[in-house]
Design a protein around this motif. Structure first.
Motif, PDB file in Angstrom:
ATOM      1  N   SER A 122      -6.272  -6.081   5.997  1.00  0.00           N
ATOM      2  CA  SER A 122      -5.000  -6.101   6.710  1.00  0.00           C
ATOM      3  C   SER A 122      -4.016  -5.153   6.037  1.00  0.00           C
ATOM      4  O   SER A 122      -4.194  -4.776   4.881  1.00  0.00           O
ATOM      5  N   GLY A 123      -2.987  -4.840   6.749  1.00  0.00           N
ATOM      6  CA  GLY A 123      -1.975  -3.943   6.221  1.00  0.00           C
ATOM      7  C   GLY A 123      -1.187  -4.548   5.072  1.00  0.00           C
ATOM      8  O   GLY A 123      -0.590  -3.846   4.276  1.00  0.00           O
ATOM      9  N   ALA A 124      -1.223  -5.883   4.974  1.00  0.00           N
ATOM     10  CA  ALA A 124      -0.439  -6.562   3.941  1.00  0.00           C
ATOM     11  C   ALA A 124      -1.093  -6.447   2.565  1.00  0.00           C
ATOM     12  O   ALA A 124      -0.482  -6.782   1.563  1.00  0.00           O
ATOM     13  N   GLY A 125      -2.319  -5.972   2.507  1.00  0.00           N
ATOM     14  CA  GLY A 125      -3.002  -5.883   1.215  1.00  0.00           C
ATOM     15  C   GLY A 125      -3.593  -7.222   0.827  1.00  0.00           C
ATOM     16  O   GLY A 125      -3.516  -8.207   1.563  1.00  0.00           O
ATOM     17  N   LEU A 126      -4.144  -7.223  -0.367  1.00  0.00           N
ATOM     18  CA  LEU A 126      -4.834  -8.414  -0.857  1.00  0.00           C
ATOM     19  C   LEU A 126      -3.845  -9.568  -1.050  1.00  0.00           C
ATOM     20  O   LEU A 126      -2.751  -9.384  -1.561  1.00  0.00           O
ATOM     21  N   HIS A 127      -4.267 -10.733  -0.657  1.00  0.00           N
ATOM     22  CA  HIS A 127      -3.491 -11.955  -0.861  1.00  0.00           C
ATOM     23  C   HIS A 127      -4.075 -12.606  -2.116  1.00  0.00           C
ATOM     24  O   HIS A 127      -5.259 -12.447  -2.378  1.00  0.00           O
TER      25      HIS A 127
END
Ligand code: ANZ
Ligand code: ZN
Ligand code: ZN
Length: 837
Positions: free
Chosen positions: A44-49
């Protein structure tokens, strides 16, 4: 490097590992193999969670441990990269999903690498890579050839906002899982996979799996096997037979009405002229609702009488036939016999419409106030009277069979799988529609069928995918007759690529085959699969289905793909709100004495534990943690937070604690005095117990208690004035899977050019596992040379062995040869030796 700049050490060690190609798996495992699979992420565009590395760190610890135990480990990573977010972003910005996806993958890879996870990156797969989806398409062709993929126009869940069809599992409470919009029902041409053919196998296969009980139960419920009977009712004045499915044939004498689903084809035939309009209006209303809404137990019951009557085969009674949306067309036969006395939904319906309620199972409470669904003695039921539910079921099925009025019947809740999306960013379905030949599969030699370039990514909204607008791609020739044909414009759902990725990792560059059968046999099945539980039920079911099909095709050698499965718990976070209810991010807050104050105003904020989300300003970015504390503290904290499978909040104080521990270890390693002597008995026992404990904890996913025991061991040995080299090395090895960067750095500083991963995992010395051990003096030619500690239960041979293993004894024996060893149990070992000639 004599400082403890951990991020710098991370980089240095990661470069060394990469240069040494340390994590590569052999093409073919030669000895013991261990295949450890992580659920690959959607980039996802949010990067690693921070939730991702929880599972990834666990699998990393497990695989490092297995490698040190001599296994050939397969530990790969890749990207589940088709999907809506990239497509929706493309719709909003015009940026091609491939561009966004590539950017996100690069970012995910960078983040994952910076945690020092021991993946074999040469095996990376990307579901959007034509070299990968070629095989996804190939599997589709096999399904098609086996009759397991068919076209059908079916009412599907339609999200008017996403303008796409949704599978049942993407609909929650009648709303779109992605955007929250109310879903509608719409008839669309779809590709469907016949997973129902495998219902029984998918159920039976669960028996041999080492999976969490809750996940097994969810799979079982989803498949939803139930045993009952089909019962045939004559419709009064018609030739038509109305067949119902019931799990309670014992209650047949209590059936007071029938219900057919509003979509049931018999309706048109039996509805009376007087009721025709009312039924038609009702059908129209019902078409708007999802199965889920319709099936709800507490929903206000609605329905319309058809004017027709059915005849109960067991007593010849005429009972009214209704239509109601609480009966679903997709289950059983789409019609029921209603027994209000013993079924809650029928009870509510009968009360509302004033239909008879006849008690046929005796109970203390009776059926005045509510339906009785328990066991009891049959009443008002002719030949069944006096029997209990279980015997009556069997007796009624026997009667029905003998009278040709029914038969035993097993039913599954599992539905066939709608395998099509009206979207661009998915695998093209490799078939064409020919005017003459109908549906024609592409020859395998034409795979991959690549996604064409498009100008616009918007779904057409008519139910067709954006691909339908690319005429030069759509118009093609039929591979069968050479005449004009049109390509299929639906694409596959996001589930497709993740159904088989674990097979591709085994042999990722094979151009001829999905996987070389010999390699599959050697590496398969996955020994341990790790990932979140949230979306796993369907992924696991679909992957197991494809695996079974591939098994039947001889592509894979075992029936089940994932032997063992473990889920990580959800990582939550503290969020802080002010009096007004506004959320504040961590950098706006001063933390003092365990309390939180808004820096700007000094207002005390109240903490809550919630899911991480941007809107709650409580998202923890792994990059920040890695830059501040280094990868090892991050990894260790992820494991130390709490039981692996529990959901737990991220807490900055916790990472501070772990970071301090690692700094102490590093500082100690620089000054520790190492010797060849044995450590005090107490420390020896603790060390050996820790070896056992950490090994056992890793095998059983108790990473948090493994970390605690390492801390306890460290507290003990770091207080000793000197430490045996053996203990020092054991400690580093045990710590290595958790904190690989720092431990390899220390290992290197102590003169080793190899890597801890290449050393053998320590084995506990059984003699030092119990407190009730005895110390024995070891004499050589009458002179005490050392004292050893052995278990009180140690045998003569074990004592001899322990004595000869002592470094001091060995030194004293240099140049001597042993003539005799005398063991005096509980007291001493006496060695008689003479100078070598
Ligand atoms: C008569 C009866 C009497 C029922 C009784 C239950 C209790 P499970 O166990 O989930 O398989 N049913 C059958 N087909 C249905 C459909 N298409 N839509 C809605 N309900 C349907 O459920 C089987 C039971 O659910 C069946 O047994 C039928 O009601 C209902 F005291 O038949 B029973
Ligand atoms: Zn939607
Ligand atoms: Zn043709």
């Amino acid at each position: 490097m004599s400082n403890d700049n951990f991020p710098q050490i991370d980089k240095k060690q990661q470069d060394r590992w990469e240069k040494a190609n340390l994590f590569a798996s052999p093409k073919m495992p030669s000895g013991k193999k261990f295949y450890c699979l992580d659920m690959f992420p959607y980039p996802s565009g949010a990067g690693l969670h921070v939730g991702h590395p929880e599972g990834y760190t666990a699998s990393d610890i497990l695989t490092r441990y297995k490698r040190m135990n001599g296994y050939d480990v397969l530990h790969p990573m890749g990207w589940d990269a088709f999907g809506l977010p990239a497509e929706n972003y493309a719709i909003a910005t015009g940026v091609h999903p491939r561009v966004t996806t590539q950017k996100n993958i690069d970012n995910f890879r960078r983040q994952i690498k910076s945690i020092g996870l021991a993946y074999d990156w040469s095996r990376e797969v990307d579901t959007t890579d034509p070299n990968y989806y070629k095989w996804t398409q190939w599997i589709f062709l096999q399904l098609f050839k086996k009759g397991l993929a068919y076209e059908s126009t079916v009412p599907i869940n339609w999200c008017p906002s996403c303008k796409t069809g949704l599978a049942n599992e993407e609909v929650f409470n009648g709303k779109c899982e992605r955007c929250g919009h109310e879903i509608e029902r719409r008839a669309l041409r779809q590709w469907i996979l016949k997973i129902t053919d495998y219902a029984e196998q998918l159920l039976e296969g669960l028996d041999d799996l080492d999976w969490p009980e809750s996940t097994l139960t969810m799979q079982k419920n989803w498949i939803g096997k139930s045993n009952g009977a089909n019962v045939h009712f004559k419709v009064d004045g018609h030739d038509d037979i109305l067949t119902v499915y019931t799990t309670r044939p014992d209650t047949l004498f209590g059936a007071t009405y029938m219900v057919v689903s509003p979509e049931h084809p018999i309706l048109e035939k039996i509805v009376t002229p007087a009721q025709k309009d009312a039924v038609a209006a009702y059908q129209k209303e019902a078409a708007k609702k999802s199965d889920l809404e319709r099936g709800e137990l507490n929903k206000e019951k609605t329905g319309v009488f058809t004017g027709a009557y059915a005849i109960n085969p067991v007593n010849g009674k005429k009972i009214p036939v209704w239509t109601s949306d609480y009966v679903l067309m997709g289950y059983g036969t789409g019609a029921i016999m209603a027994v209000p006395a013993h079924d809650e939904r029928d009870y509510a319906f009968a009360k509302k419409f004033g239909i008879d309620i006849i008690e046929v199972i005796k109970s203390e409470q009776g059926v005045e106030k509510e339906a009785f669904t328990g066991d009891g003695e049959l009443v008002n039921s002719g030949f069944l009277n006096g029997l209990h539910v279980k015997e009556s079921k069997a007796a009624m099925i026997k009667w029905l069979t003998e009278h040709n009025c029914g038969n035993a019947k097993t039913t599954y809740k599992l539905r066939d799988w709608v395998f099509a999306r009206q979207r661009y960013w998915g695998e093209p379905i490799p078939v064409v529609h020919c005017e003459k030949c109908g549906v024609v599969p592409l020859p395998e030699s034409e795979l991959p069928l690549r996604l064409p370039e498009v100008e616009k990514f918007e779904p057409s909204g008519t139910g067709e995918s954006p691909l339908a607008t690319v005429t030069e791609w759509v118009n093609t020739t039929c591979p069968h007759c050479g005449g004009p044909a049109k390509r299929e414009t639906n694409t596959m759902p996001q589930w497709a690529g993740s159904c088989w990725y674990y097979l591709r990792y085994m042999d990722p560059h094979n151009a001829e085959k999905l996987v070389d059968p010999a390699v599959e046999k050697a590496y398969g099945p996955v020994d341990c699969y790790i990932g979140g539980a949230e979306h796993a039920v369907l992924h696991l079911l679909y992957a197991r289905f494809w695996h079974r099909v591939l098994y039947d095709l001889g592509v894979v050698s075992c029936k089940e793909p994932f032997k063992k499965l473990r889920h990580q718990g959800m990582i939550l976070a503290f969020s802080y709100r002010d009096k007004m209810g506004n959320y504040h991010s961590y950098d706006e807050i001063d933390f003092k004495d365990g309390k939180a104050f808004l820096a700007a105003t000094g207002e005390e904020l109240s903490p809550m534990v919630e899911k991480m989300s941007k809107s709650k300003k409580n998202v923890v970015n792994p990059d920040d943690i890695l830059n501040q504390y280094g990868a090892d503290a991050f990894r260790m904290y992820e494991m130390f937070m709490g039981p692996f499978e529990a959901s737990k909040p991220w807490d900055m104080k916790g990472i501070e604690g772990v970071s301090r521990f690692l700094k102490r270890v590093y500082g100690w390693s620089e000054t520790v005095k190492l010797t060849d002597e044995q450590d005090p008995k107490k420390s020896e026992i603790l060390k050996n117990k820790t070896i056992e404990k950490v090994s056992d904890d890793i095998e059983n996913f108790r990473f948090n208690t493994a970390v605690s025991s390492l801390m306890v061991l460290f507290n003990d040995i770091s207080k000793l004035p000197q430490v045996s080299r053996a203990t020092f090395e054991v400690f580093l090895k045990l710590l290595h899977p958790f904190a690989p960067h720092i431990t390899d750095e220390i290992w290197q500083q102590h003169g080793h050019n190899d890597f801890l991963l290449q050393t053998a995992w320590p084995v506990a010395d059984k003699n030092f596992l119990q407190e009730d051990s005895v110390e024995l003096g070891v004499q050589i030619n009458g002179k005490v040379r050392d004292r050893i500690s052995v278990a009180t239960t140690a045998t003569r041979e074990e004592i001899e062995k322990a004595a000869l293993a002592s470094a001091k004894v060995q030194r004293s024996l240099e140049g001597f040869e042993i003539k005799k060893i005398i063991v005096v149990p509980g007291r001493m070992v006496s060695i008689v030796a003479a100078p070598k000639k």
